[in-house]
Write a protein that holds these residues in place. Structure first.
Motif, PDB file in Angstrom:
ATOM      1  N   LEU A 160       0.834  -1.195   0.000  1.00 50.05           N
ATOM      2  CA  LEU A 160       0.000   0.000   0.000  1.00 50.05           C
ATOM      3  C   LEU A 160       0.874   1.252   0.000  1.00 50.05           C
ATOM      4  O   LEU A 160       1.883   1.329   0.702  1.00 50.05           O
ATOM      5  N   GLN A 164      -2.822   5.604  -0.423  1.00 43.73           N
ATOM      6  CA  GLN A 164      -3.813   4.539  -0.301  1.00 43.73           C
ATOM      7  C   GLN A 164      -4.172   4.292   1.163  1.00 43.73           C
ATOM      8  O   GLN A 164      -5.341   4.066   1.498  1.00 43.73           O
ATOM      9  N   ARG A 167      -6.475   7.021   2.202  1.00 39.93           N
ATOM     10  CA  ARG A 167      -7.821   6.803   1.650  1.00 39.93           C
ATOM     11  C   ARG A 167      -8.564   5.731   2.439  1.00 39.93           C
ATOM     12  O   ARG A 167      -9.762   5.863   2.705  1.00 39.93           O
TER      13      ARG A 167
END
Length: 211
Positions: A160, A164, A167
């Motif tokens: 990741l 990300q 998010r």
């Protein structure tokens, strides 16, 4: 915990600044959030604050300067103070539990602030975008702090990216809060386990294998 969920108005009340400046900031927050930044004139802000328009320009060089001085302190508080509290947690589920409950209370308590921030980001207000980029990036930015979680918790997927991770943390929480605040009561039926579901979504997103 009390410091973490302090409302913007409470922080402002404790800030060492002239009363007139505080009145302008509070009036601007309300009007910018309700009417939008571009639709709000300095004359309307002065009327709402109960001060002269000249008072605004005594403390702020422009309406954009007022917006930046409204947003910047809160965002820096989030970056510097809140993330230090995450160091108190040695288990990922416990950290996520704290994040979800603390930040949901914080966003709800400061709903006008986050509504304004989101509005201006969606409109692509360049100064707001630049401010957020400064808060997010760099060695002490929010993205670096989130990336450091991968080093602390081996169960977080190492593939990741920092954005990300951001998010995954923010998406479910913001969806929950804005649903609670914006949709009519007739359209939503809040359940006692809603925040638990948000926690599960975040944990699943962080630990799921990358496809």
């Amino acid at each position: 915990m009390a410091q973490a969920i302090m409302k913007y108005e409470q922080q402002l009340a404790q800030a060492p600044m002239p009363p007139g400046k505080k009145k302008v900031l509070l009036a601007a927050l309300k009007l910018f959030a309700d009417k939008g930044f571009h639709a709000t004139t300095t004359a309307k802000i002065a009327q709402q604050a109960g001060v002269s328009e000249g008072t605004i320009y005594k403390y702020f060089t422009s309406k954009e300067d007022l917006l930046m001085k409204l947003l910047s302190p809160m965002l820096n508080t989030i970056k510097d103070n809140f993330f230090s509290q995450l160091n108190n947690y040695e288990q990922l589920p416990a950290l996520i539990n704290f994040f979800v409950h603390d930040r949901s209370q914080f966003v709800i308590a400061n709903y006008s602030f986050f509504k304004l921030l989101l509005q201006e980001l969606l409109l692509g207000e360049s100064s707001v975008v630049q401010l957020l980029q400064a808060i997010l990036t760099g060695s002490t930015g929010i993205l670096a702090k989130l990336a450091s979680l991968q080093q602390r918790f081996s169960e977080i997927n190492t593939q990741l990216t920092p954005i990300q991770i951001a998010r995954i943390f923010i998406g479910p929480l913001i969806a929950y809060v804005f649903q609670e605040q914006m949709l009519p009561d007739s359209l939503i039926t809040s359940q006692s386990n809603d925040l638990q579901l948000v926690q599960q979504q975040i944990l699943a997103g962080l630990t799921a294998p990358q496809l």
